[in-house]
Design an enzyme around this catalytic site. Structure first.
Site, PDB file in Angstrom:
ATOM      1  N   GLU A 205       1.032  -1.525   0.090  1.00 15.79           N
ATOM      2  CA  GLU A 205      -0.107   0.128  -0.063  1.00 15.79           C
ATOM      3  C   GLU A 205       0.689   1.571   0.127  1.00 15.79           C
ATOM      4  O   GLU A 205       0.751   1.789   1.126  1.00 15.79           O
ATOM      5  CB  GLU A 205      -0.654   0.105   0.892  1.00 15.79           C
ATOM      6  CG  GLU A 205      -2.253  -1.105   1.099  1.00 15.79           C
ATOM      7  CD  GLU A 205      -2.803  -0.682   2.179  1.00 15.79           C
ATOM      8  OE1 GLU A 205      -2.782  -0.222   3.221  1.00 15.79           O
ATOM      9  OE2 GLU A 205      -4.355  -1.329   1.910  1.00 15.79           O
TER      10      GLU A 205
ATOM     11  N   GLU B  56      -6.892  -7.004  -0.321  1.00 12.42           N
ATOM     12  CA  GLU B  56      -6.874  -7.329   1.206  1.00 12.42           C
ATOM     13  C   GLU B  56      -8.334  -7.190   1.252  1.00 12.42           C
ATOM     14  O   GLU B  56      -8.362  -5.987  -0.083  1.00 12.42           O
ATOM     15  CB  GLU B  56      -6.370  -6.408   1.298  1.00 12.42           C
ATOM     16  CG  GLU B  56      -5.077  -6.643   1.979  1.00 12.42           C
ATOM     17  CD  GLU B  56      -4.166  -5.552   2.481  1.00 12.42           C
ATOM     18  OE1 GLU B  56      -4.964  -4.646   3.609  1.00 12.42           O
ATOM     19  OE2 GLU B  56      -3.396  -5.310   2.614  1.00 12.42           O
TER      20      GLU B  56
HETATM   21  C1  GLA Z   1      -4.383  -1.902   4.910  1.00  8.71           C
HETATM   22  C2  GLA Z   1      -2.545  -2.522   5.618  1.00  8.71           C
HETATM   23  C3  GLA Z   1      -2.484  -3.728   5.768  1.00  8.71           C
HETATM   24  C4  GLA Z   1      -4.085  -3.534   7.622  1.00  8.71           C
HETATM   25  C5  GLA Z   1      -4.810  -2.902   6.649  1.00  8.71           C
HETATM   26  C6  GLA Z   1      -5.810  -2.760   7.454  1.00  8.71           C
HETATM   27  O1  GLA Z   1      -4.772  -2.104   4.300  1.00  8.71           O
HETATM   28  O2  GLA Z   1      -2.186  -3.261   4.042  1.00  8.71           O
HETATM   29  O3  GLA Z   1      -1.326  -3.872   6.607  1.00  8.71           O
HETATM   30  O4  GLA Z   1      -3.352  -2.547   8.067  1.00  8.71           O
HETATM   31  O5  GLA Z   1      -5.305  -2.325   6.124  1.00  8.71           O
HETATM   32  O6  GLA Z   1      -7.220  -2.599   7.127  1.00  8.71           O
END
Ligand code: GLA
Length: 666
Positions: A151, A307
């Site tokens: 991210e 995710e």
């Molecule tokens: C992001 C991060 C993860 C986690 C999620 C929680 O997507 O990549 O490591 O922190 O948020 O929602």
């Protein structure tokens, strides 16, 4: 073999962070993974501190054990490059890697992502780690994909430190070559901002009042590219050492700092993280916009949902759970929009740390829980339809979205602070979604020739080149719907000659003389319904007025331009009116819903490939819905895959139907 079917079907799994637990738990993990149908896990996202406990002292033994166990269990690994969050020792030894905010505050370690993307020290240490990791795992049987960073820009998307200032100057020098070109592009003759050397330029740090908007816009471009350079540095190493292993990273949905369009072609698969808010009734529509964008950014290829939450997140003020059936429904929705993998954050819910109240596939309560049962049921369902992997979505309608315009639209000192790019895109995408029309979300430079209707939500920044492409599309017989405050400025936030709509004036058959932003909460009556947010004083130059305000001011116009038509919407009509405006544009363009006559609250999508057409039906309501099918389909989720002409969908239910592609029927 395409990258997306190397799993032999759809991907299913999540972030696997067993470091948080005693080693013994991993034996149970692989058993539960088998029970849940997990075939793909992301490992090591935050592993740097463990694999490099001291500078250059790499120790991969922990992850060796994890990788071996996963290989033995037949689970493919999306192995993270572990560079998302530096270890504490690096910040202690090199505090200059720490990011600095606009107002000069240094962000400390203690959370995550505490690095300046332009930091040579950070980049050097990250590159060394990735070299070591790639060399160590290149032949490991579990390695299926590389997950670069994590991210990008999630917490730190811009850094204003001295190193960033140097990097920004280099970037500007490459872009403009000489300082006079920069002065002209930034309109520095206003407010005595004229520079005589690149050395005088700073990032747009906190200033007495509004910073120069072109400087801010260029800084957003630069910051996006600084993050992207970190990605590319790692990708180059991985592609050299393991040329056959696809690389991806996970983008956040609707994330302003990172221009997905400018990154997408640098990776093999677009990965997207999506956390729709269960408390917001239109969440799935906003998610659909993000999914169609992720697919459109990579030429329509399947993408990975890297995710999502199994149930609640922990980072909103109030964190609603995904009620029974919703996680399944929203997972299938991603597949309906072209995803080839459904992964979660994270496998096992944390016992400590900042995210312990974020749901996990295996909750604190273990496997005997609603969440795990729903996860396992979905895993079984996805495993039963491997033929969906690699199939593609094709649509007749495109909505344009552009990060440059987003950045520029939301800078300071605009006619109204009510104009937000994603909200405005949703004002257009939403009615199309409700009308059951499939949409590709594309950047303004995309090839539009195959589309029956192209929708342009407020694209405030539109370059001459992109305006020319839109005009060419219409000239060739295309149908365009453009909304207000579009084509106002060029690529440097300078108003187009003659004002709005600049180079689109002839195609629209009008010009905008004055913007009439609404006061907070103000509405304007229309013949039927209302509008709000904005109106424009428009001078007609050939367009017909389709809908007007009571005082005769145009609300919707239509212009014939060469072989095509252009509609222009000067205001924000209420949802009902906007839906009618959109329906009329669709009808004129000959663009159809995916499945005409679908009951309200239902979504239909088609994926095709391998000589078959897959129809996915999603019931986003809490009532049962009956759908009559236009042909006989095999019901892939029903035992024995019976042929059906009608399906009943329970609340939040999903149907996946298949038939031979019409073109292959005899
Ligand atoms: C992001 C991060 C993860 C986690 C999620 C929680 O997507 O990549 O490591 O922190 O948020 O929602």
């Amino acid at each position: 073999m395409s990258f997306t079917d190397r799993l032999g079907g759809l991907g299913f799994g999540g972030d696997y962070n067993p470091e948080q637990w005693p080693d013994e738990i991993r034996a149970e993990d692989v058993l539960l993974m088998a029970e849940a149908g997990v075939n793909l896990v992301t490992v090591g996202v935050f592993g740097w501190a463990r694999v490099e406990p001291a500078p250059g002292a790499y120790d991969f033994s922990y992850f060796d054990a994890v990788m071996d166990e996963l290989a033995a269990a037949g689970v493919t690994v999306d192995l993270a490059t572990m560079t998302a969050s530096p270890p504490p020792w690096l910040a202690t030894e090199h505090p200059e890697i720490l990011p600095v905010t606009e107002s000069g505050t240094v962000l400390s370690p203690g959370g995550r992502q505490h690095y300046c993307p332009s930091s040579p020290v950070y980049r050097d240490r990250a590159a060394r780690l990735v070299e070591a990791l790639a060399a160590h795992y290149q032949a490991h049987p579990a390695l299926g994909f590389w997950h670069i960073g994590n991210e990008y820009g999630c917490h730190v998307s811009e850094c204003f430190c001295d190193e960033s200032a140097r990097d920004f100057r280099r970037w500007l020098h490459t872009r403009y070559g000489d300082i006079e070109r920069l002065n002209a592009a930034w309109c520095t003759d206003f407010w005595s901002q004229r520079y005589t050397s690149f050395d005088q330029i700073l990032p747009p740090r906190l200033a007495p009042t509004y910073a120069n908007p072109a400087q801010q816009l260029d800084f957003k471009r630069f910051s996006n590219e600084a993050l992207r350079a970190c990605f590319e540095l790692e990708a180059a190493i991985l592609r050299r050492v393991t040329p056959d292993v696809p690389v991806l990273t996970n983008f956040l949905a609707h994330h302003k700092p990172v221009d997905l369009h400018s990154w997408a072609d640098r990776m093999d698969i677009v990965g997207l993280d999506s956390y729709p808010d269960p408390f917001w009734p239109r969440s799935h529509v906003a998610a659909g916009l993000a999914y169609d964008l992720a697919r459109g950014a990579h030429g329509g290829d399947p993408w990975y949902l890297v995710e999502q939450a199994p149930s609640a997140v922990n980072w909103r003020g109030r964190n609603g759970i995904k009620e029974p059936g919703r996680m399944r429904l929203w997972s299938w929705q991603a597949i309906a929009h072209g995803a080839d993998a459904v992964l979660y954050f994270q496998w096992r819910q944390s016992r400590g740390g900042a995210e312990k109240f974020h749901s996990g596939m295996v909750p604190h309560g273990g496997a005997d829980t609603r969440v795990f049962r729903e996860v396992a049921a979905l895993g079984a369902e996805l495993a039963a339809v491997p033929e969906l992997a690699g199939t593609r979505v094709a649509n007749e309608v495109a909505v344009l979205f552009d990060w440059n315009s987003w950045w520029a639209l939301e800078l300071d000192s605009r006619p109204s602070d009510g104009l937000k790019a994603v909200d405005r895109a949703l004002d257009h995408y939403g009615p199309l979604f409700d009308l059951g029309v499939g949409v590709d979300v594309l950047p303004p430079g995309a090839d539009l020739s195959g589309y029956k209707l192209v929708v342009v939500p407020n694209l405030y920044l539109l370059t001459e080149e992109h305006a020319g492409r839109l005009a060419d599309y219409v000239s060739a017989g295309g149908h365009l719907l453009v909304s207000f405050f579009t084509s106002v400025v060029d690529g440097n936030d300078r108003v187009h000659h003659g004002g709005c709509p600049g180079p689109l004036r002839e195609a629209l058959g009008l010009r905008v003389e004055e913007y009439l932003p609404a006061a907070e909460g103000e509405t304007f009556p229309l013949a039927e319904g209302t509008a709000d947010l904005w109106r424009e004083d428009v001078r007609i130059e050939g367009a017909d007025v389709l809908l007007a305000f009571p005082d005769g001011t145009p609300a919707v116009t239509r212009n014939r331009f060469a072989a095509g038509t252009v509609r222009y919407v000067t205001t924000r009509p209420d949802e009902t009116v906007m839906r009618a405006v959109m329906a009329e544009a669709l009808a004129e363009a000959g663009a159809e819903p995916v499945l005409p006559g679908l009951p309200d609250g239902m979504q239909a999508a088609v994926r095709s490939g391998g000589g078959r057409e897959f129809l996915l039906l999603l019931n986003h309501t809490t009532q049962a819905r009956t759908v009559d099918l236009p042909h006989r389909f095999h019901h892939l989720l029903a035992p024995g895959r019976p042929e059906v002409e009608q399906v009943i969908l329970h609340p939040r239910d999903v149907a996946v139907l298949a038939r031979h592609s019409p073109s292959e029927e005899t």
